[in-house]
Design a protein around this motif. Structure first.
Motif, mmCIF file in Angstrom:
data_model
loop_
_atom_site.group_PDB
_atom_site.id
_atom_site.type_symbol
_atom_site.label_atom_id
_atom_site.label_comp_id
_atom_site.label_asym_id
_atom_site.label_seq_id
_atom_site.Cartn_x
_atom_site.Cartn_y
_atom_site.Cartn_z
ATOM 1 N N LYS B 97 0.880 -1.144 0.055
ATOM 2 C CA LYS B 97 0.032 0.060 0.076
ATOM 3 C C LYS B 97 1.001 1.521 0.009
ATOM 4 N N THR B 181 -2.825 11.591 3.662
ATOM 5 C CA THR B 181 -3.466 10.081 3.277
ATOM 6 C C THR B 181 -2.989 8.970 4.220
ATOM 7 N N GLN B 184 -4.444 10.119 7.680
ATOM 8 C CA GLN B 184 -6.139 9.816 7.969
ATOM 9 C C GLN B 184 -6.089 8.314 8.042
ATOM 10 N N ASN B 185 -5.077 7.371 7.508
ATOM 11 C CA ASN B 185 -5.743 6.044 7.416
ATOM 12 C C ASN B 185 -4.543 5.091 8.149
ATOM 13 N N ARG B 186 -4.133 5.817 9.437
ATOM 14 C CA ARG B 186 -3.264 5.289 10.334
ATOM 15 C C ARG B 186 -3.422 3.746 10.588
ATOM 16 N N ASN B 188 -4.461 1.579 8.760
ATOM 17 C CA ASN B 188 -4.072 0.577 7.746
ATOM 18 C C ASN B 188 -2.499 0.848 7.229
#
Lengths: 364, 787
Positions: B97, B181, B184-186, B188
């Protein structure tokens, strides 16, 4: 009228204690998970499960426990079949498997209840004969089959808990201390064979017990649990303010280590309160055993007390660093639907025993 | 079993229960009461960490207050290996990712064995021991990233073992969007962190790179120079230019704060500051960026229009030694170094024979040619080995008789004047005006057949040194060359030959062995102009601390005195005036109302034998020099232009000096109307569309918030004179105008006044920036024109 009248003998004290324990648990689950984004709604799940569980418990309480005396074979057979199925399914998926139907059915948990009923029936049928080695051996056979199946899953912890249930029930049913000594000797003598039969991870667990620095992961967890408890002091850091739990240094804090969360946030006061609630709970259950109408009912109550006692002891013992890490939840308090439901059903049996005792007086 | 027996056993069970629970209470007492303090300390050690607060490096301005360097906030991505998922598949997913988001390879090597499954567990063994409080390493920005991006997995696996809590930098200077990004998507991105750092951004790039230099990681050989309490091994330090010589002033001292972190090491809150960060001091240069630009353009034109390949120009204040402009061409963009230069780019620069990495104004060593004749003239007049009116006849060539056969004219060595037809009778003024070589051969080295002794070698050396040749000027930036004033001993050591009269002849016209830097020439002419004082040249005017208090101001520092009589200097100066009025540079210098004194120089050299020879065997390649000061009566500035291989000084270098002088004295400047029209041109140049960007934010000590930004054209160049509106609650609170570099800032965003502030261009309100302002935060914004 009859069915309403029996509720007068329902042990509301027992219900109150359990409700307190569950509420305590849900509050602590909320505190332990609020700082973790994907877990912070677990307290609601637990609340719903508790609701369902309490209804199931009341239903079970209303059912006369003596019916089970007639169909215990069926219970036993079902439990064994389920254990075999889970074992085979586990073989098929190539790993450890302890549950069926996506986690809804945990045969290990069911087996605990079934064993309590079956042993209570057996000891009641052979009241006064357990001193004879023949009957004792028979009871061992009854309990050994599920124990072995669970052990093969592999789930050493549940297997040992079932063994402990048998031991307590047998002792109170009249097992002789000499036989306890002989059995202990036999276990020691057989231990090399048991050792060889064990799975690697089980051996590691035992090694870890003897040498706690062996598994760094477990060592870390226990270490953090001790820090959590120790730093709690007299009154704790306040609800929702435990640094160890809120900053997630303490792991599996909403399940296996919830006692540490309590001790950290609410201090010794909170921990002793919890212990008192358990003492109260066990006292009510053993009181039900003492006043039970027959030895079958008494056996059930003693079995339930035994399972709650052993699991509580193991869990708190692990938290306090005086027991090996086994991954046993704290009854009624830890997050987990299967465990909660099992224990509420067990209490349903106890309530059934106390509710249906007087009828017995009139009938016999 | 009787009922009694059973009840007895139940009581035993109850007793056991109570006993066990009493054991628990006992353990609770031990842990919570007896050993409680110890565990509280352990809990604090878990959650508290001391982390460094970055101290921003000092800012550099030019003499007019234009910002030349800023610290641009950047985002780095780090991975803390210990916080990555245990499971290899989950871990690979995180890498994938991240690789996708950052456009980086996961791994560069082809087949790689799957990492040892137990590596993570092994790391836990060191959990307690490797987590050193206060050593949260900020930044190991690898300069290699720019050339060969390392695979994410490679970076993690190459991290030092047994230090799983040490962050590994996997990407540097990522976009604000990518940083957002990740933040905000810690969930993940377990184990992945975004760190803010800052990067030096040289707004004027190539224009000032030779003066400013650049910063870079501490060179491995110089770790001793940057001791650890003051420096972190990952710090950038000045390596060249002002960045290097004023390293101590520019480098701030880091602060330290105590923060509460969670188990993944993320900062939850700040507990307190244990040591305030002290930002570096700000420097004001003596450089005038506009003049620098003009001088650069003029010199570049001269190089382009001549056979020359490189060049240098120096403009200095003749009364103080302040450097107003210093140009070295070709040069390099110091931003390349600040960003991390690739090996290929570096070798292109390093191997270029035009030496773009050398500041040729101070580090280039060239024969000074005829500009050197002032030394001979001044020396001879001062020593009275020649009188001002004394004439020598130039016939275009001077024959130096053979030492052993003085009577055989065939063996005599000819020394030509650049003007083969001969200048005729020359005195010191006409000799300088015409740059007559034959005059200076004799005045410098004497002429045996006529019995004239001239100044002589020893005095020539002495006067060369008095004029500052052969020794560094000690300018305040590194990389200066000393030049060379040759001596018989030097020649014996380097050539194993004895010094001959011919060598003195050559030296007298600035040829042969003598070498100088353009700065030395400029400084010598400044001294002639100002009446005989050599000042130490400097490029830093003042150093101010972050509170804008002056802590250092450069005062004129005397490097030496020429120690020649005023009368002597007057003659030399008259010669230099004559050069402009009717001599070799006649008609080349045109600054109305200003008298200029100067000297041409055409220094022959031969670096590619024999291509540099013409068909007669004479050297045809030469460096073009022109040195001047103005106004001649009491000079403000001294200017030197030098073009390597450019040809005639009067043709190639003099126009450069002329342009610079004209600009300095107020000619050829874009009028104010034109300057303002720059603003008016924005719509036509850009179509009137601007992209607004919030680049980032950082904390600072003021209570109010601040906004700091740039207005740039489509090519990324700053636009000055653009008005920006600061709006709170639909009400314009302030208007600010961008400076010449396109920068603007506003320091009084009051979060109490409005939550949301709007920053927009007055003339182009289409794309405003909306800021949710919190106190003590500085926001970095940028408006860039769309093409």
């Amino acid at each position: 009228m009859e069915s309403l009248r029996i509720w007068r003998k329902f042990d509301f004290w027992l219900l109150l204690v359990v409700l307190l324990l569950i509420t305590y648990g849900i509050a602590m689950i909320f505190s332990a998970t609020q700082s973790t984004e994907d877990l912070h709604l677990l307290w609601r799940t637990q609340l719903i499960r508790a609701g369902i569980g309490i209804i199931a418990m009341l239903v079970l309480a209303a059912i006369d426990y003596r019916y089970y005396r007639e169909i215990y074979h069926l219970f036993y057979l079902t439990a064994i079949v389920l254990l075999i199925v889970v074992l085979v399914a586990g073989e098929l998926t190539g790993g450890t498997q302890r549950w069926l139907a996506g986690g809804a059915i945990q045969p290990g948990e069911i087996a605990k209840l079934v064993i309590i009923i079956v042993l209570a029936r057996f000891f009641a049928a052979h009241d006064g004969e357990i001193g004879q080695i023949k009957f004792l051996a028979q009871s061992i056979v009854i309990v050994a089959l599920p124990m072995i199946l669970i052990f093969l899953e592999p789930d050493l912890g549940t297997s040992l808990i079932i063994g402990f249930i048998w031991l307590v029930m047998a002792l109170i049913a009249g097992m002789r201390l000499l036989h306890v000594a002989i059995l202990g000797g036999a276990v020691v003598a057989a231990s090399p064979i048991i050792w060889l039969a064990m799975k690697d991870y089980m051996r590691q667990r035992i090694i870890l017990f003897l040498n706690p620095t062996g598994n760094p992961d477990d060592y870390y967890n226990v270490q953090q649990a001790l820090i959590s408890i120790g730093s709690g002091g007299w009154l704790g850091k306040g609800f929702g303010n435990g640094t160890q739990s809120q900053l997630r240094f303490l792991r599996v804090r909403h399940t296996d280590f919830i006692f540490s969360v309590i001790s950290e946030e609410l201090g010794m006061l909170g921990a002793i309160l919890l212990i008192l609630l358990f003492i109260l709970l066990l006292w009510r259950i053993l009181h039900a055993a003492s006043v039970a109408g027959d030895s079958f009912g008494r056996g059930i109550c003693i079995g339930v007390a035994a399972v709650i006692f052993v699991q509580t002891t193991i869990n708190i013992g692990v938290n306090l660093g005086i027991m090996p890490v086994t991954g046993t939840p704290l009854p009624f308090v830890s997050y987990g639907g299967s465990s909660l439901l099992t224990f509420l059903l067990a209490l349903g049996l106890v309530e059934s025993v106390s509710m249906h005792r007087k009828q017995l007086d009139f009938e016999t | 079993m009787t009922d009694y027996q059973v009840k007895f056993r139940i009581v035993i069970f109850q007793i056991i229960i109570v006993v066990v629970f009493f054991v628990f209470v006992g353990q609770l007492v031990r842990l919570q009461i007896l050993e409680g303090e110890q565990y509280r300390q352990l809990a604090d050690r878990n959650r508290f960490q001391t982390v460094e607060i970055d101290a921003p490096r000092g800012i550099i301005y030019d003499r007019n207050g234009n910002l030349l360097v800023r610290n641009r906030p950047i985002y780095d991505v780090t991975i803390v290996p210990a916080y990555l998922p245990d499971d290899t598949t989950d871990r690979a997913e995180v890498f994938a990712k991240l690789a996708d988001l950052l456009n980086l390879p996961i791994t560069n090597s082809g087949v790689r064995s799957i990492p040892d499954h137990n590596a993570y567990f092994r790391s836990f063994l060191h959990h307690e021991y490797t987590r050193l409080p206060g050593r949260q390493v900020r930044n190991t920005r690898s300069r290699k990233i720019a050339s060969a991006p390392k695979g994410i997995q490679d970076a993690v696996e190459d991290a030092p073992p047994f230090a799983p809590y040490q962050p590994v930098i996997v990407a540097t200077d990522i976009s604000a969007e990518a940083a957002a990004t990740i933040e905000q998507n810690r969930l993940n991105f377990p184990g992945v962190f975004v760190q803010t750092a800052s990067k030096r951004e040289y707004l004027t790039g190539e224009l000032t790179s030779d003066v400013l230099g650049y910063v870079g990681p501490i060179p491995p050989t110089q770790t001793d120079r940057y001791p650890t309490p003051l420096y972190n091994p990952n710090d950038d330090v000045g390596l060249v230019g002002v960045e290097s010589s004023y390293e101590q002033a520019l480098h701030g001292s880091k602060g330290e704060e105590l923060v509460e972190v969670d188990v993944t090491g993320r900062k939850i809150k700040t507990i307190g500051t244990t040591r305030e960060a002290q930002p570096g001091n700000n420097i004001t240069l003596t450089i005038d960026t506009d003049l620098q630009q003009f001088a650069t353009d003029a010199l570049q034109t001269a190089i382009d229009d001549s056979p020359g390949q490189s060049g240098a120009a120096v403009v200095l204040n003749a009364q103080t030694g302040e450097i107003l402009a210093m140009v070295s061409l070709p040069t390099y963009d110091n931003n390349l170094f600040a960003e991390g230069i690739s090996a290929r780019e570096y070798s292109l620069l390093a191997e270029d024979e035009r030496t773009p990495l050398v500041n040729k104004a101070i580090g280039g060593l060239y024969p000074p040619g005829s500009t050197f004749k002032v030394v001979v003239a001044a020396g001879a007049l001062q020593e009275k080995t020649v009188s001002p009116r004394q004439q020598f006849v130039c016939q275009g060539v001077l024959y130096l008789p053979n030492k052993f056969f003085p009577d055989d004219p065939d063996l005599a060595q000819p020394f030509y004047c650049w003007y083969r037809k001969g200048h005729g009778p020359m005195d010191v003024v006409s000799g300088m005006a015409n740059s007559c070589d034959v005059y200076f051969y004799q005045v410098g080295g004497g002429y045996e057949p006529s019995g004239y002794e001239g100044l002589g070698l020893d005095k020539l050396i002495e006067y060369s040194e008095r004029f500052g040749f052969g020794a560094p000027t000690n300018i305040d930036i590194p990389g200066e060359g000393a030049g060379l004033v040759p001596s018989p001993k030097w020649k014996r050591l380097n050539y194993a030959e004895t010094w001959v009269t011919g060598d003195t002849y050559n030296m007298s016209i600035g040829q042969g062995f003598v070498l100088s830097t353009p700065l030395q020439v400029a400084n010598a002419y400044a001294a002639i102009g100002n009446g005989g004082t050599l000042y130490k040249p400097h490029v830093v005017q003042a150093v101010r601390n972050p509170q804008q208090e002056l802590i250092y101001r450069a005062e004129p520092e005397v490097l030496g005195k020429l120690n020649v009589d005023a009368e002597t200097l007057d003659w030399v100066r008259e010669g230099l005036r004559a050069v402009i009025d009717w001599g070799t540079a006649a008609g080349k210098i045109d600054v109305p109302g200003i008298t200029v004194a100067g000297k041409t120089g055409t220094a022959e050299f031969c670096d590619r034998y024999p291509q540099c020879l013409d068909k007669d065997g004479r050297v045809k390649t030469s460096h073009a020099w022109f040195a001047a000061y103005a106004p001649a009566e009491n000079p403000e500035i001294a200017v030197v232009a030098f073009v390597y291989g450019g040809g005639e000084g009067s043709v190639v270098a003099a126009p450069v000096v002329n342009s610079i002088l004209r600009y300095y004295f107020g000619f050829d400047r874009p009028s104010d109307a034109e300057a303002n029209s720059g603003t008016d041109q924005i719509p036509s140049a850009t179509g009137g569309k601007f992209t607004a960007r919030l680049l980032g934010s950082d904390q600072f000590s003021e209570q109010a918030a601040a906004v700091n930004g740039y207005v740039l054209d489509a090519t990324g160049k700053g636009i000055g004179g653009v008005t920006i509106e600061i709006i709170a609650n639909d009400e314009t609170v302030a208007q600010v105008v961008t400076g010449p570099t396109g920068q603007f800032d506003y320091n009084a965003l009051d979060p109490q006044l409005a939550d949301t502030w709007t920053i927009q261009l007055v003339d182009f309100p289409a794309n405003p920036i909306k800021l949710s302002v919190s106190s003590s935060t500085r926001y970095f914004v940028e408006f860039q024109a769309e093409q």
